[in-house]
Design a protein around this motif. Structure first.
Motif, short mmCIF file in Angstrom:
data_model
loop_
_atom_site.label_atom_id
_atom_site.label_comp_id
_atom_site.label_asym_id
_atom_site.label_seq_id
_atom_site.Cartn_x
_atom_site.Cartn_y
_atom_site.Cartn_z
N ILE A 1 0.89 -1.28 0.07
CA ILE A 1 -0.05 -0.02 0.02
C ILE A 1 0.77 1.30 0.06
O ILE A 1 0.56 2.42 -0.63
CB ILE A 1 -0.92 0.07 1.23
N ASP A 2 2.03 1.42 0.61
CA ASP A 2 2.61 2.47 0.82
C ASP A 2 3.63 2.82 -0.42
O ASP A 2 3.87 3.75 -0.88
CB ASP A 2 3.77 2.27 2.16
N VAL A 3 3.96 1.53 -1.07
CA VAL A 3 4.88 1.72 -2.38
C VAL A 3 4.15 2.41 -3.33
O VAL A 3 4.52 3.08 -4.09
CB VAL A 3 5.31 0.11 -2.67
N TYR A 4 2.79 2.17 -3.41
CA TYR A 4 2.03 2.79 -4.46
C TYR A 4 1.16 3.89 -4.02
O TYR A 4 0.33 4.07 -4.77
CB TYR A 4 1.02 1.60 -5.08
N GLY A 5 1.35 4.28 -2.80
CA GLY A 5 0.76 5.39 -2.18
C GLY A 5 -0.58 5.40 -2.50
O GLY A 5 -1.35 6.31 -2.68
N ILE A 6 -1.43 4.29 -1.84
CA ILE A 6 -2.79 4.16 -2.09
C ILE A 6 -3.40 4.61 -0.74
O ILE A 6 -2.92 4.19 0.37
CB ILE A 6 -3.02 2.70 -2.34
N ASP A 7 -4.30 5.54 -0.74
CA ASP A 7 -4.82 6.23 0.50
C ASP A 7 -5.72 5.41 1.15
O ASP A 7 -6.51 4.55 0.68
CB ASP A 7 -5.72 7.71 0.16
N VAL A 8 -5.62 5.48 2.48
CA VAL A 8 -6.55 4.69 3.57
C VAL A 8 -7.53 5.66 4.05
O VAL A 8 -7.02 6.42 5.09
CB VAL A 8 -5.81 3.82 4.59
N VAL A 9 -8.74 5.56 3.69
CA VAL A 9 -9.64 6.53 4.19
C VAL A 9 -10.38 6.23 5.60
O VAL A 9 -10.84 7.23 6.04
CB VAL A 9 -10.80 6.86 3.11
N ALA A 10 -10.07 5.13 6.13
CA ALA A 10 -10.98 4.64 7.22
C ALA A 10 -10.03 3.33 7.78
O ALA A 10 -9.59 2.41 7.03
CB ALA A 10 -12.27 4.12 7.05
N GLY A 11 -9.84 3.33 9.05
CA GLY A 11 -9.10 2.13 9.65
C GLY A 11 -7.71 2.22 9.47
O GLY A 11 -6.99 3.41 9.25
N ARG A 12 -7.05 1.01 9.20
CA ARG A 12 -5.55 0.98 9.33
C ARG A 12 -5.26 0.01 8.05
O ARG A 12 -6.02 -0.71 7.42
CB ARG A 12 -5.00 0.37 10.43
N ASN A 13 -3.96 -0.22 7.85
CA ASN A 13 -3.49 -1.24 6.95
C ASN A 13 -3.36 -2.52 7.57
O ASN A 13 -3.48 -2.81 8.76
CB ASN A 13 -1.94 -1.02 6.62
N PRO B 1 -13.06 -16.93 7.86
CA PRO B 1 -13.45 -15.27 8.11
C PRO B 1 -12.50 -14.37 7.99
O PRO B 1 -11.05 -14.60 8.29
CB PRO B 1 -14.17 -15.35 9.36
N PHE B 2 -12.79 -13.09 7.48
CA PHE B 2 -11.53 -12.16 7.52
C PHE B 2 -12.34 -10.73 8.19
O PHE B 2 -13.36 -10.67 7.75
CB PHE B 2 -11.37 -11.90 5.90
N THR B 3 -11.46 -10.21 8.75
CA THR B 3 -11.93 -9.00 9.25
C THR B 3 -11.49 -7.74 8.63
O THR B 3 -10.44 -7.80 8.22
CB THR B 3 -11.26 -8.84 10.79
N ILE B 4 -12.51 -6.67 8.22
CA ILE B 4 -12.21 -5.42 7.54
C ILE B 4 -11.38 -4.56 8.49
O ILE B 4 -12.02 -4.36 9.62
CB ILE B 4 -13.55 -5.03 7.03
N VAL B 5 -10.20 -4.31 8.44
CA VAL B 5 -9.53 -3.50 9.28
C VAL B 5 -9.12 -2.05 8.42
O VAL B 5 -8.84 -1.28 9.29
CB VAL B 5 -8.01 -4.06 9.47
N GLY B 6 -9.54 -2.03 7.24
CA GLY B 6 -9.30 -0.70 6.60
C GLY B 6 -10.16 -0.58 5.24
O GLY B 6 -10.39 -1.47 4.58
N VAL B 7 -10.37 0.66 4.99
CA VAL B 7 -10.95 0.97 3.68
C VAL B 7 -10.22 1.86 2.74
O VAL B 7 -9.58 3.05 3.27
CB VAL B 7 -12.19 1.72 3.82
N MET B 8 -9.71 1.56 1.71
CA MET B 8 -8.95 2.07 0.86
C MET B 8 -9.67 3.11 -0.27
O MET B 8 -10.76 2.81 -0.51
CB MET B 8 -8.05 1.38 -0.15
#
Length: 806
Positions: free
Chosen positions: A546-558, A597-604
């Motif tokens: 996510i950091d290499v491509y500079g994708i913004d996280v608008v909610a939560g975390r990586n 199951p997978f937990t949503i921890v962030g929204v890109m």
């Protein structure tokens, strides 16, 4: 008589060298464009025309509707191939499973000394039925038995020569090959190479039964009815008089028994005709090049327009020479020549010029093929002695051009009366010919104006697609893949690369955020009311991706890194699909991939995971250890990228000495999304230049004709005190008006064409007013420049000479 006609034609050609040169140049441009486009169109339409019973051969494809969204797939679930045994009226079932690994195969000979052939393409798993739809000539082995047993392989002649240089072909039978250290197969057959155009270009045919005997069984999902891979395709050959629709119904009925149905999703199997495969982009196969019929028709129209411009140019120039041929016509008529013979004479002159233009075009064609090599398909060749269809096309083309370009001048010149010539009135009377010539000029510039506007608009859309905010960083990033078999080398290599000067960030993950080859999965979200099942694009990598491509996280975390960490990030679009208009509300919700199951921890923030043609879809990003692509962000201010890349290559070769280091700049892969548009812009640019050149030549012809008819008027005006600028204005204003009329006629047509073309993009640029203004100004400026020299020469001529004949 014919000899006399051509003798006179040659004399006329040599007597008017400048005009003759313009004639030949103009027609050669039109013929060259037509010939080049004919070669492309003929090549594209030659695909899969050689198979016996080709009307009975079909590829099984799928039409899908996922949550109300229509889709198509050329791939099918792997177990469908075995189930096809229940379908009646089928002569052959041919599964084709392309060897994984970017369609690249490392082939190792097991004999001593060992030889390694890297990155060999064209290896597939299939059955003996393949040779019932592809008419290979067998050199050794039996087609009905060669692929019956697991771990057997059939090779083409060229592959045998590559793997066993100097060995007689038949002697290769019984030898073994090892593919990617996963499959060892014995050679059981050899076939001659096919020198035909086809989308089926395999060279190594491994028996289909081999898959189930190796670890590839799970990789290819051989028992999974509810998922499929791009590598898996299926062909059938129907029995004679069998109904395609009936066969499709049987396939769907059988598949319905095995597939786990989902209420909101539908899947329908369709039998796609062999003739449709090369042209239907909806069912684009793995590593398959699709030709667009609309593009081919567009090329044909461009060729027709350019050839029309060339013929109009010839007509105007030939009409402008009326006075120069008057005495000749008068003499011929006075000694008894009929109008019919004169028409034939002038058409023979046109034919001679068209023939010379054709020879010049044939000489230019190899140069043009090389010039447009990145646009023209690799298989397009110009070998006229071995291509009778090309010779036939040129004969028809020359005949057509001679008639279209020559018939009007021939009628005009042959219609001049001998009495009129004796009275000194050598030009045809009436306004009809003048109106026609002006109409032809308007037509020329109208076509040129459409090309100019089209070139501007396509370039504007490409520029918009490449420079609009895509939602990620694309500059100064390189990526490359590594050997999947040497999995333990990844982390050490990543650590070494991260220490290099000039490297800002480095990570391991799936393909970059926007490249061909996306992966999809069925993800379920359960709320209190319902289960929302969505076919979602899945991408994965380390958190640093996510950091290499500079994708913004608008909610939560990586996400966090770790094998047992079941965390995901989703994009804004998917958050809305599962019911969260506020991205923050989706945090800590659960998604399910099967029972996991997978937990949503962030929204890109939404980013364009595909080209601007497609809307942004639902996407999930997760941590996955099954990653083999390295992504390196270089220091933006560094000027030594070549040095940094060389250092990365040295490290790569240390950890993977058997592989060649190949890297790609991410911005270049983005540009590949729009290769078709870039080629279109380039083609329109050339068409624009050619149309402007030919149009200006036609304009020059009309200027010459008008100057000729108004010579005495100009002389009188000069004697009465008219200035050079006034005379230039008088001579030019009518032509500028013609160009302006052409612009007014072309503008609505250009807007409509651009609007229809832009409908193919979900995200598109606007049709700006400045594009119309600039394209119109360009055309007028070019016309003024073309007019300038001749009008100035006429305006500054000595009036005494023009009036002396009176």
């Amino acid at each position: 008589m014919l000899k006399n006609f051509f003798t006179v034609a040659i004399r006329s050609f040599l007597r008017n060298k400048a005009i003759s040169f313009i004639h030949v140049a103009g027609l050669s441009i039109g013929i060259s464009a037509s010939l080049l486009i004919f070669l492309i169109v003929h090549f594209e339409n030659s695909f899969d025309k050689f198979q016996p019973d080709r009307d009975r051969i079909y590829r099984v494809v799928m039409d899908l509707n996922m949550n109300g969204v229509d889709g198509h797939s050329s791939a099918v679930p792997a177990p469908l191939a075995n189930a096809m045994a229940e379908v009646s009226g089928v002569d052959a079932v041919v599964p084709v499973m392309t060897f994984q690994g970017d369609a690249k195969v490392n082939v190792t000979l097991t004999e001593s000394p060992q030889k390694i052939f890297k990155e060999q393409e064209g290896t597939i798993f299939t059955t003996a039925g393949y040779f019932s739809i592809m008419p290979f000539e067998w050199i050794a082995g039996a087609p009905e038995r060669a692929l019956n047993e697991p771990f057997s392989v059939v090779l083409t002649e060229s592959r045998v020569k590559l793997y066993f240089p100097g060995l007689p072909l038949e002697a290769a039978i019984g030898k073994q090959l090892n593919y990617n250290e996963e499959v060892t197969a014995t050679i059981t057959g050899i076939v001659r190479d096919l020198h035909e155009t086809t989308h089926l270009n395999a060279t190594d045919f491994i028996s289909y039964g081999t898959i189930s005997k190796t670890v590839l069984k799970d990789n290819f999902m051989m028992d999974n009815w509810n998922d499929w891979m791009a590598y898996s395709s299926l062909y059938v050959k129907l029995a004679e008089r069998n109904d395609r629709a009936g066969a499709s119904e049987q396939v769907n009925a059988i598949a319905k028994r095995f597939r786990q149905a989902e209420s909101q999703n539908t899947l329908t199997y369709v039998l796609q005709p062999l003739s449709d495969i090369h042209f239907n982009g909806a069912y684009n196969g793995f590593n398959q090049r699709i030709a667009s019929k609309s593009t081919l028709w567009g090329l044909v129209l461009i060729a027709a327009f350019i050839l029309t411009l060339a013929c109009i140019n010839f007509t105007n120039l030939a009409s402008a020479q009326t006075s120069l041929r008057a005495r000749e016509i008068g003499v011929r008529k006075s000694i008894g020549s009929s109008r019919k013979l004169l028409i034939f004479q002038f058409l023979s002159e046109t034919f001679l010029i068209a023939l010379l233009a054709c020879f010049l075009s044939m000489a230019l064609t190899p140069v043009l093929l090389d010039l447009f090599s990145d646009f023209i398909p690799a298989g397009v060749l110009f070998q006229p002695l071995a291509q009778p269809e090309v010779i036939a096309f040129l004969i028809i083309l020359i005949t057509t051009v001679s008639l279209l370009a020559g018939i009007y001048p021939a009628l005009v010149l042959s219609g001049i009366k001998a009495v009129s010539i004796l009275k000194g009135n050598v030009l045809p009377s009436g306004s009809g010919s003048t109106v026609l010539r002006k109409g032809l000029i308007i037509t020329q510039f109208m076509i040129a104006q459409v090309f100019i506007f089209g070139a501007f608009m396509v370039s504007k859309q490409v520029n918009y697609s490449l420079h609009e905010d895509l939602g990620y960083t694309k500059d100064a990033i390189v990526y490359f893949d590594v050997d999947r078999m040497a999995k333990d080398n990844r982390e050490p290599l990543l650590n070494e690369i991260s220490k290099l000067p000039g490297v800002s960030k480095a990570t391991i993950g799936f393909l970059p955020p926007a490249t061909e080859g996306a992966a999809f999965g069925r993800i379920t979200f359960k709320n209190q009311k319902e289960e929302i099942k969505e076919r979602v694009q899945v991408r994965w990598g380390d958190p640093e991706f996510i950091d290499v491509y500079g994708i913004d996280v608008v909610a939560g975390r990586n996400i966090r890194k770790g094998k047992d960490v079941h965390e995901v990030m989703i994009n804004e679009t998917y958050a809305k699909v599962i019911g969260f208009t506020d991205p923050q509300m989706a945090i800590n919700e659960q998604l399910f991939n099967g029972e996991t199951p997978f937990t949503i921890v962030g929204v890109m923030r939404d980013f364009h995971e595909s080209s601007m043609r497609s809307p942004i879809g639902s996407l999930v990003f997760l941590n996955n250890d099954n990653s083999f692509f390295f992504h390196i962000a270089l220091t933006p201010e560094s000027t030594g990228w070549s040095s940094s890349i060389a250092s990365i290559g040295n490290l790569y070769n240390r950890f993977y000495p058997e592989r060649e280091f190949k890297y790609t700049f991410f911005d270049e892969s983005i540009a590949k999304f729009y290769k078709e548009e870039q080629n279109t812009a380039r083609l329109l640019g050339w068409a624009m230049g050619i149309s402007i050149l030919i149009s200006c030549m036609g304009l020059l012809g009309l200027v010459m004709h008008t100057s000729e008819t108004r010579t005495k008027e100009i002389g009188i005006r000069k004697i009465l005190g008219a200035s050079v600028s006034n005379l230039i204005s008088i001579l030019s204003v009518d032509f500028i008006v013609l160009v302006a009329i052409a612009f007014l006629l072309a503008a609505p047509l250009s807007w409509w064409a651009a609007h229809k073309w832009l409908e193919g993009f979900a995200y598109k640029t606007s049709i700006s007013l400045w594009v119309f203004v600039v394209s119109g100004v360009v055309m007028i400026v070019v016309a003024v420049v073309a007019l300038g020299f001749h009008t100035f020469k006429t305006a500054t001529s000595n009036p005494v000479k023009s009036l002396r004949s009176e």
